[in-house]
Motif scaffolding. Structure first.
Motif, short mmCIF file in Angstrom:
data_model
loop_
_atom_site.label_atom_id
_atom_site.label_comp_id
_atom_site.label_asym_id
_atom_site.label_seq_id
_atom_site.Cartn_x
_atom_site.Cartn_y
_atom_site.Cartn_z
N THR A 67 0.85 -1.00 -0.06
CA THR A 67 0.04 -0.11 0.02
C THR A 67 0.98 1.25 0.05
OG1 THR A 67 -1.79 -1.29 1.12
CG2 THR A 67 -1.91 1.27 1.12
N VAL A 68 2.06 1.28 0.77
CA VAL A 68 2.94 2.40 0.88
C VAL A 68 3.47 2.62 -0.64
CG1 VAL A 68 5.03 3.27 1.87
CG2 VAL A 68 3.26 2.09 3.20
N ILE A 69 4.03 1.33 -1.38
CA ILE A 69 4.60 1.54 -2.54
C ILE A 69 3.62 1.97 -3.45
CG2 ILE A 69 5.76 0.37 -4.45
CD1 ILE A 69 6.74 -1.69 -2.44
N ARG A 70 2.27 1.50 -3.58
CA ARG A 70 1.29 1.75 -4.64
C ARG A 70 0.97 3.54 -4.28
NH1 ARG A 70 -2.62 -0.30 -7.75
NH2 ARG A 70 -3.69 1.18 -8.96
N GLN A 88 -9.86 -3.65 -0.20
CA GLN A 88 -8.66 -4.46 0.02
C GLN A 88 -7.32 -3.89 -0.12
OE1 GLN A 88 -8.39 -7.91 0.98
NE2 GLN A 88 -10.46 -8.56 0.98
N LYS A 89 -6.39 -4.23 0.79
CA LYS A 89 -4.96 -3.75 0.69
C LYS A 89 -4.13 -4.73 -0.19
CE LYS A 89 -4.45 -1.45 5.20
NZ LYS A 89 -3.62 -1.66 6.49
N PRO A 90 -3.16 -4.12 -1.11
CA PRO A 90 -3.16 -2.78 -1.17
C PRO A 90 -3.88 -2.17 -2.20
CG PRO A 90 -1.68 -4.21 -2.66
CD PRO A 90 -2.47 -5.00 -2.02
N VAL A 128 1.39 3.89 6.29
CA VAL A 128 0.18 3.55 5.41
C VAL A 128 -0.51 4.82 5.83
CG1 VAL A 128 -2.17 2.34 5.17
CG2 VAL A 128 0.26 0.98 5.21
N ALA A 129 -0.74 5.16 6.99
CA ALA A 129 -1.68 6.14 7.42
C ALA A 129 -1.17 7.54 6.76
CB ALA A 129 -1.61 6.33 8.83
N ASN A 130 -0.02 7.69 6.87
CA ASN A 130 0.64 8.99 6.25
C ASN A 130 0.11 9.22 4.72
OD1 ASN A 130 1.43 10.14 8.68
ND2 ASN A 130 3.21 9.38 8.53
#
Length: 712
Positions: free
Chosen positions: A355-358, A685-687, A598-600
């Protein structure tokens, strides 16, 4: 003549002597060969059994060690007062942990003085000081990692079986000692396992520390034993510290045994397995006794006896090979089971990284991005990829735990479409009968898993009928449901899918086990025992039930109960990932996410699109924000897997308090969602991409506005 007779007598005497000497000589040689062969076979049996016991001990200690580490992360940074204030929730968490691990008696969190802040047994914990326990003292002066203690007796008011402790030190931010996290482990758990795998006469197992303290022993000892590291056993282990084999009189009971030992990874623990030398000798004597019985009649039978011995040896080797294959399969299945417990948590963390990467990629593609922010997102992608590489190394096998992908489909039409495939699968000698309704019976379930369940039941029926008979598939509305579904029956009821065969039936003694993984009544190589467990798992995850009725010689009937949905419900298509993001236009979003990265990125992405974002990292703070001013939020976006109260608990709490705000959940993996579904809440769904997030939030908020407008 007399000379010839004397020569004949001498020849007869020599022949008589030879008829005795030759069998005796051959018997002595055969005895020596059989003795060495029997000992070699016993050594291989001991080594294979030791491998099984070692894998089991390693799995148990790693599972407990990992659980202690997770508990340490939960309370890291919390003061004793903060822990006491959360005592009830932490007590429930510890109790769930001990309930899920049969090897655990209890779990504890202690302060620096040895008082129990929380435990899994009683809430609140009695004010008893445990500073004198070895699992506490070991951590006071220095951080020694995981400590494994000696067997102890419960202290009043606690009762029950003896235990030994596994513990970790609690450190403050400056590294000073602030307490201990401890799990009490049953020695009986290991002894019960050893009793199951030690089926051979004279079997022996021991689990002990490197200093000689025995934690578990089979056969069971009624007293504590500590081996002298400088004694016979200790000296032999010192020659080969990692693993080895010895023949020795075991100091605990004085019985001579052939024993193999192996150290359990990095833990100060040895696991041992062996056989009594008397039992090994009994095997050899039994073998030689059989040889002797056939060898006594005459020399003429010697060749037959040797042939029989050769054949017996070949059978023993073939049996040993089959047992080795079976034990390898057992170890493999145990490894799959242990890794299956890990896969869910690892998958959740991995999806957080994705998720961070996407999100970083989405933000990098936005126009007019400053160089400082562009570099920050690039660095975040690099760090996330490195952490993901470490996580993927832990995924050694597929865990078979995945969230179902439900869709609305007509059960009767789906069963009808599978008729030709089922007929091909069962063969021409089996009649396939389908009794399907004219009306549409809709369910919301994973269609692929539904088809797999039907195929598994068809194969099970085919094998029960030995390739000849009749299988009947019936789809109809349920007129009655099992007791386990009585509280779930809604206005739409349930649909039943019944599969009936004319096979041999299932014995009543086995009906309670047929859905267990790896349980099968088929011969080796003809089935894995996973078919019916897949049926059971699919139906349970779909909110239904499966029952079976069978009679020997009369066949079996499997009935699947699936929740029915209204006929007007149609499958909904999700918006393609390439659809553009929807502007927030000042829409206010409460983001609840415990993973700060993920939150940021979610907050940054939504802010770029014009959303007003309020960020909290736990469900309790989210409820506080809503209680303060619920009208300022258009939608709540929450992760499911969080410490303490989960996102699903938060969603239920919002509904229970009558707070009228849309809720969107997100998760890469959740054991609760895999079992029970999303309970009607919108799930992303993540990501996920920023575009997908904006669309689902916009949709949820727009539905609320439409509903509020209609109400006005």
């Amino acid at each position: 003549m007399q000379g010839a007779q004397r020569n004949s007598l001498k020849l007869l005497q020599w022949m008589m002597a030879a008829s005795l000497a030759l069998p005796i000589a051959l018997f002595i040689i055969a005895s020596a060969i059989s003795y060495h062969s029997t000992n070699d076979i016993a050594d291989r049996e001991i080594e294979r059994t030791l491998d099984v016991a070692h894998e089991h001990a390693l799995k148990v200690f790693e599972t407990i060690d990992r659980s202690l580490g997770e508990l340490n992360e939960v309370v890291r940074g919390l003061s004793d007062e903060a822990i006491r204030s959360r005592e009830e929730a932490l007590h429930r968490r510890l109790k769930r942990l001990t309930d899920s691990l049969p090897q655990l008696k209890s779990a504890w969190i202690f302060d620096a003085e040895g008082h129990a802040l929380v435990n899994s047994l009683l809430s609140p914990a009695p004010q008893i000081k445990f500073a004198d326990r070895d699992y506490f003292n070991a951590h006071v002066d220095q951080n020694i990692g995981t400590f494994i203690g000696t067997p102890l007796t419960p202290r009043v008011p606690y009762q029950g079986a003896r235990f030994f402790g596994m513990s970790r030190r609690r450190d403050s931010d400056d590294g000073s000692f602030i307490g201990v996290i401890q799990a009490s482990v049953y020695p009986e758990y290991f002894e019960s396992f050893y009793a199951r795998i030690g089926s051979e006469s004279g079997s022996f197992f021991a689990l002990g520390r490197t200093d000689g303290v025995l934690l578990a022993h089979y056969p069971h000892l009624d007293h504590d034993v500590r081996l002298d590291p400088g004694g016979p056993v200790g000296r032999k282990i010192a020659l080969s510290p990692e693993h080895g084999m010895m023949t020795i009189a075991w100091p605990a009971d004085g019985i001579e045994r052939r024993i193999g030992y192996k150290r359990v990874a990095e833990y100060p623990i040895y696991v041992s397995a062996g056989l009594e030398t008397a039992a090994i000798r009994s095997r050899w004597l039994a073998t030689m006794g059989q040889h002797l019985i056939f060898g006594l009649p005459a020399t003429a039978l010697l060749f037959f006896i040797l042939a029989l011995a050769l054949r017996r040896t070949q059978n023993l080797q073939a049996e040993a090979a089959r047992r080795r294959d079976a034990e390898e399969a057992l170890k493999h299945s145990q490894r799959l089971e242990a890794l299956g417990q890990l896969t869910g948590g690892v998958a959740h963390d991995f999806n957080n990284l994705l998720t961070v990467i996407r999100a970083s990629i989405d933000l990098l593609n936005r126009p007019q991005l400053s160089e400082e922010r562009r570099q920050r997102y690039i660095n975040a992608i690099t760090e996330a990829v490195g952490r993901a590489a470490k996580l993927t190394s832990q995924l050694l096998a597929f865990a078979r735990r995945q969230t179902l992908k439900p869709e609305v489909f007509d059960v009767g039409a789906r069963v009808q479409s599978l008729r030709d495939m089922i007929a091909t699968l069962t063969g021409p000698a089996i009649e396939v009968v389908m009794r399907l309704p004219a009306a549409s019976f809709l369910v919301n379930a994973d269609a692929g898993q539904f088809e797999t369940a039907l195929f598994n039941m068809a194969v099970n029926a085919r094998d029960a009928m030995q390739g000849r008979g009749r299988i009947t598939f019936t789809v109809e509305a349920a007129t009655a449901v099992p007791d386990s579904l009585a509280h779930l029956v809604g206005s739409h009821g349930f649909i039943t899918v019944t599969v009936t065969d004319t096979g041999s039936g299932i014995p009543a003694s086995q009906l309670g086990r047929i859905f267990e993984p790896f349980f099968t009544t088929k011969q080796v190589g003809q089935g894995t025992g996973l078919g019916l467990s897949q049926v059971f798992g699919f139906v349970k995850q779909s909110g239904g039930e499966v029952t079976v009725a069978s009679e020997i010689g009369r066949g079996s009937t499997f009935t699947l109960y699936l929740p029915r949905v209204p006929a007007e419900v149609l499958p909904q298509r999700q918006a393609p990932d390439t659809a553009p993001a929807l502007a927030g236009s000042g829409m206010s979003v409460l983001v609840v996410e415990d993973n700060i990265e993920v939150a940021n990125f979610a907050a940054d992405g939504l802010t770029e699109l014009g959303y007003s974002v309020t960020l909290v990292d736990n469900a309790s703070d989210a409820l506080a924000e809503l209680a303060a001013d619920v009208d300022r939020f258009d939608v709540v976006f929450s992760d499911v897997v969080m410490p303490g109260m989960t996102g699903l608990d938060l969603a239920h709490a919002i509904r229970d308090r009558g707070i009228d705000v849309p809720i969107v959940l997100t998760s890469g993996y959740s054991h609760v969602l895999a079992q029970d579904g999303s309970f009607g809440f919108e799930l992303l769904q993540k990501p996920y991409s920023i575009e997908a997030l904006s669309r689902v939030l916009y949709k949820a908020a727009r539905l609320r506005r439409v509903r509020d407008g209609a109400a006005e």
